[in-house]
Design a protein around this motif. Structure first.
Motif, mmCIF file in Angstrom:
data_model
loop_
_atom_site.group_PDB
_atom_site.id
_atom_site.type_symbol
_atom_site.label_atom_id
_atom_site.label_comp_id
_atom_site.label_asym_id
_atom_site.label_seq_id
_atom_site.Cartn_x
_atom_site.Cartn_y
_atom_site.Cartn_z
ATOM 1 N N ALA A 290 -6.867 -5.850 3.162
ATOM 2 C CA ALA A 290 -5.745 -4.847 4.034
ATOM 3 C C ALA A 290 -6.234 -4.385 5.470
ATOM 4 C CB ALA A 290 -5.563 -3.566 3.192
ATOM 5 N N ASP A 291 -5.321 -4.070 6.436
ATOM 6 C CA ASP A 291 -5.699 -3.835 7.748
ATOM 7 C C ASP A 291 -5.959 -2.234 7.533
ATOM 8 O OD1 ASP A 291 -5.498 -3.131 10.241
ATOM 9 O OD2 ASP A 291 -3.328 -2.645 10.488
ATOM 10 N N PRO A 292 -7.030 -1.878 7.825
ATOM 11 C CA PRO A 292 -7.494 -0.482 7.431
ATOM 12 C C PRO A 292 -6.430 0.607 8.258
ATOM 13 C CG PRO A 292 -9.166 -1.471 9.148
ATOM 14 C CD PRO A 292 -7.989 -2.602 8.776
ATOM 15 N N THR A 293 -5.878 0.307 9.501
ATOM 16 C CA THR A 293 -4.924 1.316 10.010
ATOM 17 C C THR A 293 -3.800 1.376 9.282
ATOM 18 O OG1 THR A 293 -3.898 -0.358 11.361
ATOM 19 C CG2 THR A 293 -5.863 0.865 12.396
ATOM 20 N N ALA A 294 -3.593 0.628 8.369
ATOM 21 C CA ALA A 294 -2.288 0.507 7.624
ATOM 22 C C ALA A 294 -2.520 1.475 6.269
ATOM 23 C CB ALA A 294 -1.864 -1.087 6.897
ATOM 24 N N LEU A 295 -3.737 1.731 6.005
ATOM 25 C CA LEU A 295 -4.050 2.719 4.991
ATOM 26 C C LEU A 295 -4.154 4.183 5.131
ATOM 27 C CD1 LEU A 295 -6.363 0.178 3.147
ATOM 28 C CD2 LEU A 295 -3.951 0.484 2.611
ATOM 29 N N GLU A 296 -4.070 4.483 6.517
ATOM 30 C CA GLU A 296 -4.552 5.496 7.137
ATOM 31 C C GLU A 296 -3.431 6.739 6.573
ATOM 32 O OE1 GLU A 296 -4.988 5.140 11.265
ATOM 33 O OE2 GLU A 296 -6.916 4.278 11.078
ATOM 34 N N SER A 297 -2.043 6.292 6.694
ATOM 35 C CA SER A 297 -1.151 7.316 6.108
ATOM 36 C C SER A 297 0.052 6.750 5.221
ATOM 37 C CB SER A 297 -0.478 7.896 7.506
ATOM 38 O OG SER A 297 0.285 6.770 8.045
ATOM 39 N N GLU A 298 0.693 7.486 4.529
ATOM 40 C CA GLU A 298 1.601 7.224 3.530
ATOM 41 C C GLU A 298 2.776 6.608 4.071
ATOM 42 O OE1 GLU A 298 4.015 8.484 -0.336
ATOM 43 O OE2 GLU A 298 2.489 9.746 0.809
ATOM 44 N N PRO A 299 3.191 5.259 3.916
ATOM 45 C CA PRO A 299 4.290 5.013 4.698
ATOM 46 C C PRO A 299 5.671 5.696 4.336
ATOM 47 C CG PRO A 299 3.289 3.102 3.543
ATOM 48 C CD PRO A 299 2.715 4.467 3.198
ATOM 49 N N ARG A 300 6.289 6.323 5.193
ATOM 50 C CA ARG A 300 7.672 7.135 5.153
ATOM 51 C C ARG A 300 8.701 6.547 6.362
ATOM 52 N NH1 ARG A 300 6.472 11.609 2.347
ATOM 53 N NH2 ARG A 300 4.027 12.149 1.779
ATOM 54 N N GLY A 301 9.734 7.145 5.905
ATOM 55 C CA GLY A 301 10.934 6.678 6.853
ATOM 56 C C GLY A 301 12.214 5.979 6.225
ATOM 57 N N HIS A 302 12.960 5.526 7.156
ATOM 58 C CA HIS A 302 14.227 4.859 6.812
ATOM 59 C C HIS A 302 14.014 3.416 6.199
ATOM 60 C CE1 HIS A 302 18.453 3.758 6.413
ATOM 61 N NE2 HIS A 302 18.198 2.845 7.650
ATOM 62 N N HIS A 303 14.404 2.743 5.131
ATOM 63 C CA HIS A 303 14.185 1.563 5.044
ATOM 64 C C HIS A 303 15.470 0.628 5.812
ATOM 65 C CE1 HIS A 303 11.252 1.185 1.792
ATOM 66 N NE2 HIS A 303 11.619 2.313 1.238
ATOM 67 N N ARG A 304 14.932 -0.683 6.236
ATOM 68 C CA ARG A 304 16.188 -1.343 6.873
ATOM 69 C C ARG A 304 16.966 -1.966 5.882
ATOM 70 N NH1 ARG A 304 18.211 -1.433 10.950
ATOM 71 N NH2 ARG A 304 18.653 -3.679 11.117
ATOM 72 N N THR A 305 18.392 -1.971 5.990
ATOM 73 C CA THR A 305 19.032 -2.568 5.043
ATOM 74 C C THR A 305 19.604 -3.940 5.957
ATOM 75 O OG1 THR A 305 19.883 -0.674 3.917
ATOM 76 C CG2 THR A 305 21.566 -2.661 4.151
#
Length: 417
Positions: A290-305
């Protein structure tokens, strides 16, 4: 969100402490979607140039149904951005075309990182065709009169099938492979070639990296674009073989890629764990990177449709798409028509962070025609139907269509508005 411990690996006698993170499949999927710019508002910042930098590589393809694949990739992340802006961003001087996962648009800053591939082509002295004599004359012509297309140079074809290239076309493509000429734009889908000294800034042109440095840095770029990836995912992204794949293995072991080992529940164990379970220890041994920066916070927000190009890096690897989304993705453009299940240019449909189905689109005047709309098992509830409808109408509006016509739906009992 994340269950974290410390894994200590011994490399060349040195102990390297790394963060070992355990993720559920859903957590991994959300990390991947954010890394790909398909989750969260932050992905829209910076427009198309930022999309290219984020993805690291945008695949090109000759097929055009609603739009070219490289346009669809920007649309999937940014929504109805003007197609002229997409083209201008890709071919505006800050990108070049070269071989990554396939023929791809790449950020110009990556030029030094492909030295390993340019050297390999030079040593091989062969493409799909034997390199003809007269290559130096073609290079001299581009140096004197470039930028030039193959038409300017005398034509790409010998008059036979598509692969029956002229000697000029073979020569200039080999010059592209070895880095003597560069493609930084296309005109009418034809590559425009110029010598590297004019097309690539001197600081990039003068940067001389070893094969080990190239592969390690590119693996870090691929890992950042994918968010979380297995070794096989990284190999597929960069199309590494033989000694270059071995270099990747060493770079992952040493930490030179900048990626960190993680364990994703349900993903296959690594080859080493299969052959030496005792050495790997507990069940949560790493099976991905994994890219370590990708693990720094929980992914949140709007999903693309959105509809996705079948060449989108979210889905271009069939094995990875099956592993991450439980979705069997196959491009059927090259399958005989009577053997196609879903359609010619089947586009996966992303909604709510899931691949809910497929659309085989076409265009008839100002109407977007969905030859076949199919839903995945368990995705036929009202929200999924509404998401599919939204994806179709949004795509139609983007390409200038005023109507949507649906020819066939699977399962056949469904009715779309």
């Amino acid at each position: 969100m994340l269950d974290t411990g410390i894994a200590v690996l011994s490399v060349a006698g040195a102990s390297i402490a790394r963060m070992l993170t355990s993720l559920t499949p859903d957590e991994a999927r959300r990390v991947i979607l954010r890394a790909q710019g398909l989750l969260g508002a932050g992905a829209r910042r910076g427009g198309v140039p930022a999309v290219l930098r984020r993805l690291g590589a945008v695949q090109l393809d000759t097929i055009s149904v609603l739009a070219r694949s490289h346009e669809l990739i920007a649309y999937a992340r940014l929504g109805p951005v003007a197609r002229e802006k997409v083209e201008a961003a890709y071919w505006g001087g800050d990108a070049f075309e070269y071989w990554c996962h396939a023929a791809c648009i790449l950020p110009l800053g990556q030029w030094p990182l492909y030295a390993f591939r340019r050297r390999a082509f030079r040593e091989r002295e062969f493409r799909w065709h034997k390199v003809p004599s007269g290559v130096d004359k073609v290079l001299d012509r581009v140096r004197a009169d470039g930028p030039l297309t193959t038409t300017d140079l005398g034509g790409a074809k010998n008059g036979g099938p598509w692969w029956d290239w002229s000697d000029v076309k073979i020569a200039v493509e080999w010059l592209l492979d070895i880095g003597e000429v560069v493609c930084t734009r296309r005109v009418g889908w034809r590559r425009v070639y110029d010598i590297a000294e004019r097309a690539v800034p001197a600081p990039l042109l003068d940067t001389d990296l070893t094969d080990e440095e190239c592969v390690a840095r590119l693996a870090g770029t691929a890992g950042a674009a994918l968010g979380i990836a297995t070794r096989a995912d990284l190999v597929d992204f960069l199309r590494l073989k033989g000694s270059h794949a071995a270099i990747l293995d060493e770079a992952l072991r040493s930490g030179a890629t900048g990626l960190v080992p993680v364990h994703v529940a349900g993903w296959p164990a690594t080859r080493a764990r299969r052959t030496d379970r005792a050495a790997q220890g507990p069940a949560k041994a790493p099976n991905a990177w994994a890219d370590p920066t990708a693990l720094e916070s929980e992914p949140r927000g709007h999903h693309r449709t959105t509809l996705l190009s079948p060449f989108d890096s979210l889905v271009w690897d069939r094995a990875r798409t099956e592993r991450v989304f439980g979705f069997n993705h196959r491009l059927e453009a090259y399958v005989p028509k009577d053997k196609r299940v879903h359609g010619y240019f089947t586009m996966p449909v992303l909604a709510g962070g899931r691949l809910i189905g497929r659309v085989d689109p076409a265009r008839e005047g100002s109407t977007l025609v969905a030859r076949h709309v199919s839903f995945e098992p368990g995705t036929t509830a009202r929200p999924h139907i509404e998401a599919m409808t939204d994806a179709l109408h949004s795509a139609a509006e983007w390409v200038g269509c005023t109507d949507v016509h649906i020819e066939r739906v699977t399962p056949s009992t469904l009715r779309l508005p």
